[in-house]
Design an enzyme around this catalytic site. Sequence first.
Site, PDB file in Angstrom:
ATOM      1  N   ASP A  88     -31.835  15.721  13.371  1.00 54.16           N
ATOM      2  CA  ASP A  88     -32.074  16.896  12.470  1.00 54.16           C
ATOM      3  C   ASP A  88     -30.320  17.351  12.634  1.00 54.16           C
ATOM      4  OD1 ASP A  88     -30.599  15.795  15.107  1.00 54.16           O
ATOM      5  OD2 ASP A  88     -31.767  17.240  17.096  1.00 54.16           O
ATOM      6  N   LYS A 121     -36.218   9.917  24.938  1.00 56.52           N
ATOM      7  CA  LYS A 121     -37.257  10.723  25.253  1.00 56.52           C
ATOM      8  C   LYS A 121     -38.843  10.380  25.776  1.00 56.52           C
ATOM      9  CE  LYS A 121     -34.540  13.074  21.845  1.00 56.52           C
ATOM     10  NZ  LYS A 121     -34.455  13.143  19.695  1.00 56.52           N
TER      11      LYS A 121
END
Length: 453
Positions: free
Chosen positions: A230, A195
């Site tokens: 997550d 990312k």
Amino acid sequence: MGRLARVYAAVAVVVAAVAVAVVVVKRRGKGPKWGKVRAIFTDVERKCATPVARLRQVADAMAVEMHAGLASDGGSKLKMLLSYVDNLPTGDEKGLFYALDLGGTNFRVLRVLLGGKEGRVIKQEYEEVSIPPHLMLGGSHELFDFIAAALSRFVATEGDEFRIPEGKQRELGFTFSFPVKQLSIASGILIKWTKGFCIEETVGEDVVAELTKAMERQGLNMRVTALVNDTIGTLAGGRYEDSDVLVAVILGTGTNAAYVERANAIPKWHGLLPKSGDMVINMEWGNFKSSLLPLTEYDEALDFESLNPGEQIYEKLMSGMYLGEIVRRILLRMAQESSLFGEVVPQKLEIPFILSICDIVAQRGARLAAAGIYGILKKLGRDTVTSPKQRTVIAMDGGLYEHYSIFSECVNNTLRNLLGEEIAGTVVIKLANDGSGIGAALLAASHSQYLEG
């Protein structure tokens, strides 16, 4: 407006445009140009087809890979990572807990006051912080010092209702959504950055230790109680709201799944069995690969030109990051071979990832997602009728599922078809927003150092 917000805002426009093109092609298009367009559409429809029989085979392959991944590390494309989360929230949790959610160019800090069965979530507050680009490429100390400083400032804004008892240390759930080799409930080695982050000195280090040292440099007396990703946060948040939650799935920019496994069904687990008898497994199912997956030449070209060729094949068929890119490649071929948009190919069609979602590609992704969920249910024995009937709840998060109704409806309907009406009535998909935030705080609570016993 954020990147995802822009993507979802464009969905309706793109789908409408593609729908018009399909109608023109199927109902009114005549001549050599439209014949070529029809041929390409027909070919795409055929290659993207996901009949129920094939989906059942995909589910069976998923279940087989799950068994292999639980048996040994490296035994499967599915990593089936041990999370060391053996206590999920029950609703009895009390006290003040913090969460830090780091998964991209922004991170969030959150605090929540829990009041047990009767009080539940009494109050929660959060703040979002942007990470300066230079810190994503700089040194480890600089990044974690920035994060710890923001956390310290947030702690300093505690109101009187959030004050912790004298002598108690604040506890934090740390959601770290990057590849990590978990060592315990509160430690994990960074495998690699993704990312847009590239801080080499952090790779191979314990990210909890890095954060802890940074908090100490800030004079912040706080302990990381749980390190999660997550998906596991979503599972924890879902379980807090509904005790029948057994599975969590993320369907957004990326995709993943986690579920509750019996510890004695994990051959590669060599430690003492947890008191609960359970262990949450992070499947990393985006890396699932099988000859049964309906790949087209557009998928193969996308994969070949990606940053990780040969990896995350399942994710590249069904996540929001890639669906629009597949559509772009199909439309580009139409434009090149049949002058669909006139004699000149629109420049924007030449730009990777310029478009969003088209029904054919989206429905293929949704049906494959449903097959993956069905595979998990088969592994857990929740695909058959039991007496008394067991209710199974799947906590679902992710903008693709939440905001694109064609996709979510297709997931639900396909899963119902795979299960059959009698069993489908016992399986529920619940939208679980913000799992990576509140879920991390709840896991800090359920693994608190102050728990009795």
